[in-house]
Write a protein that holds these residues in place. Structure first.
Motif, PDB file in Angstrom:
ATOM      1  N   GLN A 250       0.695  -1.094   0.003  1.00 45.66           N
ATOM      2  CA  GLN A 250       0.109  -0.099   0.076  1.00 45.66           C
ATOM      3  C   GLN A 250       1.011   1.344  -0.108  1.00 45.66           C
ATOM      4  N   ASP A 251       2.018   1.170   0.252  1.00 49.84           N
ATOM      5  CA  ASP A 251       3.208   2.234   0.265  1.00 49.84           C
ATOM      6  C   ASP A 251       3.137   2.850  -1.066  1.00 49.84           C
ATOM      7  N   PRO A 252       2.842   4.137  -1.433  1.00 50.94           N
ATOM      8  CA  PRO A 252       2.922   4.560  -2.995  1.00 50.94           C
ATOM      9  C   PRO A 252       4.394   4.682  -3.245  1.00 50.94           C
ATOM     10  N   ASP A 253       5.396   4.866  -2.488  1.00 47.43           N
ATOM     11  CA  ASP A 253       6.747   5.158  -2.862  1.00 47.43           C
ATOM     12  C   ASP A 253       7.134   3.536  -3.253  1.00 47.43           C
ATOM     13  N   ARG A 254       6.803   2.803  -2.385  1.00 46.09           N
ATOM     14  CA  ARG A 254       7.312   1.133  -2.790  1.00 46.09           C
ATOM     15  C   ARG A 254       6.575   0.580  -3.932  1.00 46.09           C
ATOM     16  N   LEU A 255       5.612   0.947  -4.250  1.00 41.21           N
ATOM     17  CA  LEU A 255       4.869   0.681  -5.651  1.00 41.21           C
ATOM     18  C   LEU A 255       5.380   1.177  -6.709  1.00 41.21           C
ATOM     19  N   LEU A 256       5.699   2.337  -6.711  1.00 38.87           N
ATOM     20  CA  LEU A 256       6.508   3.286  -7.668  1.00 38.87           C
ATOM     21  C   LEU A 256       7.949   2.528  -7.957  1.00 38.87           C
TER      22      LEU A 256
ATOM     23  N   LEU B   6      -2.169  -3.715  -8.769  1.00 41.70           N
ATOM     24  CA  LEU B   6      -1.333  -3.232  -7.742  1.00 41.70           C
ATOM     25  C   LEU B   6      -2.370  -2.156  -6.778  1.00 41.70           C
ATOM     26  N   ASP B   7      -3.366  -2.141  -7.153  1.00 47.86           N
ATOM     27  CA  ASP B   7      -4.289  -1.128  -6.744  1.00 47.86           C
ATOM     28  C   ASP B   7      -4.491  -1.234  -5.273  1.00 47.86           C
ATOM     29  N   ARG B   8      -4.567  -2.626  -4.764  1.00 45.43           N
ATOM     30  CA  ARG B   8      -4.795  -2.936  -3.433  1.00 45.43           C
ATOM     31  C   ARG B   8      -4.143  -4.488  -3.106  1.00 45.43           C
TER      32      ARG B   8
ATOM     33  N   GLY C   1       0.991  -9.635  -0.489  1.00 43.51           N
ATOM     34  CA  GLY C   1       0.417  -8.842   0.822  1.00 43.51           C
ATOM     35  C   GLY C   1      -1.004  -8.824   0.978  1.00 43.51           C
ATOM     36  N   ALA C   2      -1.641  -9.754   0.349  1.00 47.45           N
ATOM     37  CA  ALA C   2      -3.117  -9.949   0.619  1.00 47.45           C
ATOM     38  C   ALA C   2      -3.256 -10.711   2.025  1.00 47.45           C
TER      39      ALA C   2
ATOM     40  N   VAL D 127     -10.832  -9.628  -6.262  1.00 47.65           N
ATOM     41  CA  VAL D 127      -9.688 -10.166  -6.927  1.00 47.65           C
ATOM     42  C   VAL D 127      -9.679  -9.779  -8.267  1.00 47.65           C
ATOM     43  N   ARG D 128      -8.723  -9.372  -8.974  1.00 45.07           N
ATOM     44  CA  ARG D 128      -8.728  -8.886 -10.246  1.00 45.07           C
ATOM     45  C   ARG D 128      -7.587  -9.807 -11.064  1.00 45.07           C
ATOM     46  N   CYS D 129      -6.855 -10.569 -10.361  1.00 41.84           N
ATOM     47  CA  CYS D 129      -6.081 -11.382 -11.215  1.00 41.84           C
ATOM     48  C   CYS D 129      -5.680 -12.871 -10.185  1.00 41.84           C
ATOM     49  N   VAL D 130      -5.557 -13.959 -10.965  1.00 42.68           N
ATOM     50  CA  VAL D 130      -5.096 -15.061 -10.165  1.00 42.68           C
ATOM     51  C   VAL D 130      -3.737 -15.617 -10.807  1.00 42.68           C
ATOM     52  N   ILE D 131      -2.754 -15.772  -9.655  1.00 42.99           N
ATOM     53  CA  ILE D 131      -1.362 -16.330 -10.252  1.00 42.99           C
ATOM     54  C   ILE D 131      -1.361 -17.824  -9.793  1.00 42.99           C
TER      55      ILE D 131
END
Length: 566
Positions: free
Chosen positions: A8-14, A147-149, A196-197, A227-231
């Motif tokens: 959830q950290d914007p800097d980490r996601l960037l 990666l939104d959530r 991170g779920a 859920v948007r994606c399944v890996i």
């Protein structure tokens, strides 16, 4: 900061997005100088490991070219390198590599025996991480909302262990999906989407071998998320998900209503969501992932091999327009190809990772087998994969066969077609890829569909014959099945000269193939049973050739009413 907070950290996601796209850009750029990178990879592994016991025995310090390397080191497999690896795993230093393995990946291969694949810091830095990060680029580029959530991705392969088994030198001996690359190798950005779920690390105790219960608990939590994606990587895990949802549905709904997890109080009761789930099931008489997660858009798994026969239709269970993105052409031992775009099955050769060599898949590999360079490969042909990298695997036959699909910037783009193992009862020498293509052709010409398939050689008079166990997607008539068997035989003859010879002439060595129709869920029950014995789901893969009588009888059971060989 825990995993959920990190995602959830914007800097980490960037920084994560930047790293993913940077590694893809580097690999794309490297394609223009593939030969140069190959020479540099070879020079680096020779220089770095020349002082090892293996390097001294094989004269690494005297090798200057790939031809020198081929003369000094034979083509080998795990059985050949195994004694060297065991010495390292027992704690002996400087055996195969100059840096000590930090962990050993486990790999079941086709035999079920747990290999020990040495994983060194240098290997991770120069070979593994570049392709590993780049592999996520098509997903993040075209489906950025994953990666939104933290709970937007259901990662079925993520399987951390609090107390992993170890080798004699105390190093973890685990699957790649069970390693925290951040703490082990100093790569905090390396955590995959979905790690991170809320279900990534379960808040209730589960016994180490209780994989089915662990899968249930994750599904139970995931049905309350968008859920948007399944890996899955292993497509058999993705194929099992709809079956498991239906199998565990009453328990899931009750626990959502009660707010429990595995019978233990977990969160506030959610009767509203439970009622929604009940209505979904009532509408169809069953429940599909696409109903539970209406915004699901992408699957990430291997899309070739047997999965190519069932995945196109399986995707519909996850929702209209869902895209299946191919996982890398890679094994625990190292990478071969990675998809840098949205190609449905193939990946470009990872020229910065290893010295890749190839051999015609129709010949048997031996220590002195002449190998081909990537530029010598032909589009539409199958090849054994042999690679060498700084992590201590030298001219190593990984046991995979790939097919060249096309070329990008002059570099082969390859897809996995199956293992190199052959079925050979009467000189037919059939490979996975040959049978899969013959099956695909017969399905296409009959308009039939299946959910999975396996085969064995059935002993009969006057000659042995192949029996194919098929779980049809919709019922096949006897007439359709007979025609399918004939077309399958025709396709196998076209794919394999050895099979054609075994089926031809007076008194053929191989009889007519037959088809045994199973009920649609037969393979899913068998998969569920195998995982229930304690084998990790990532290692329970589709297997075409199944000669073990006990396993075959368990798979086929008592044939359905129409389930007689045709």
């Amino acid at each position: 900061m825990n995993s959920a907070e990190a995602w959830q950290d914007p800097d980490r996601l960037l920084r994560y997005r930047e790293r993913v796209f940077l590694e893809r850009a580097r690999l794309r750029t490297a394609l223009a100088d593939a030969d140069g990178h190959r020479r540099r990879v070879l020079a680096d592994l020779l220089e770095f490991n020349s002082g090892t016991q293996y390097g001294k025995q094989h004269g690494f310090d005297r090798i200057r070219t790939l031809d020198d390397f081929r003369k000094a080191v034979p083509v080998q497999d795990y059985s050949t390198l195994g004694p060297w690896i065991e010495r390292a795993a027992a704690g002996e230093p400087n055996v195969l590599t100059a840096d000590q393995p930090a962990v050993y990946f486990t790999s079941s291969g086709t035999t079920g025996a747990h290999k020990k694949i040495p994983v060194t810091p240098r290997f991770m830095r120069t070979t593994f991480f570049p392709f590993y990060f780049a592999a996520w680029a098509p997903l993040l580029e075209h489906f950025p909302d994953v990666l939104d959530r933290p709970d937007a991705v259901l990662n079925l392969k993520h399987d951390p262990l609090s107390a992993p088994p170890t080798t004699g030198d105390g190093r973890p001996h685990v699957g790649a999906s069970q390693v925290d690359f951040g703490s082990r190798f100093g790569e905090p950005l390396s955590a995959e989407p979905g790690t991170g779920a809320p279900w990534a690390t379960l808040p209730v105790h589960v016994e180490p071998g209780a994989h089915l219960e662990r899968m249930y608990l994750r599904l139970r939590l995931a049905v309350e998320s968008d859920v948007r994606c399944v890996i899955g990587i292993n497509p058999a895990m993705i194929a099992a998900l709809p079956y498991q949802l239906d199998l565990w549905w009453p328990r899931i709904v009750q626990e959502v209503a009660d707010g429990t997890l595995g019978g233990v109080p977990h969160r506030a009761p959610n009767p509203r969501r439970a009622a929604e789930l009940e209505r979904l099931a009532a509408r169809r008489g069953t429940v599909r992932p696409g109903d539970v997660w209406p915004h699901l858009r992408a699957l990430f798994c291997w899309t070739t091999g047997l999965a190519s026969l069932y995945l196109p239709r399986l995707r519909e269970e996850f929702g209209a327009g869902v895209t299946a993105l191919p996982a890398p052409v890679a094994a625990s031992e190292g990478p071969t190809g990675v998809a840098l775009d949205r190609h449905g099955s193939a990946g470009s050769l990872v020229v910065t990772a290893a010295v890749h060599e190839f051999a015609d898949a129709d010949q048997d590999l031996g220590p002195d087998t002449a190998t081909l360079d990537p530029r010598e490969l032909e589009v539409g042909r199958d090849y054994h994969v042999v690679f060498s990298h700084v992590g201590g695997l030298y001219r190593y036959s990984v046991g995979d066969v790939v097919r060249v699909v096309d070329r990008v910037d002059g570099v082969p783009r390859v897809e996995y077609t199956g293992r190199s193992t052959r079925s050979n009862a009467a000189g037919e020498r059939l490979r996975d890829g040959q049978v899969t293509r013959a099956l695909a052709g017969a399905l296409d010409r009959t308009g039939l569909e299946l959910r999975n398939v396996a085969c064995r050689v059935r002993t009969q008079d006057p000659s042995p014959a192949y029996e194919f166990a098929i779980a049809p997607r919709t019922p096949w008539s006897t007439e359709e099945t007979t025609r399918f068997a004939a077309l399958l035989d025709e396709g196998l003859r076209a794919e394999s000269a050895d099979y054609r010879a075994a089926r031809s002439g007076p008194g053929p060595r191989l009889g007519d193939p037959t088809v045994l129709r199973l009920d649609p869920d037969a393979f899913l029950r068998d998969w569920q049973h195998t995982v229930g014995t304690g084998i990790r789901p990532t290692q329970v893969k589709d297997r075409l050739f199944r000669q073990d009588p006990e396993q075959w009888n368990r798979l086929t059971g008592r044939p359905a009413a129409e389930g007689k060989p045709a």
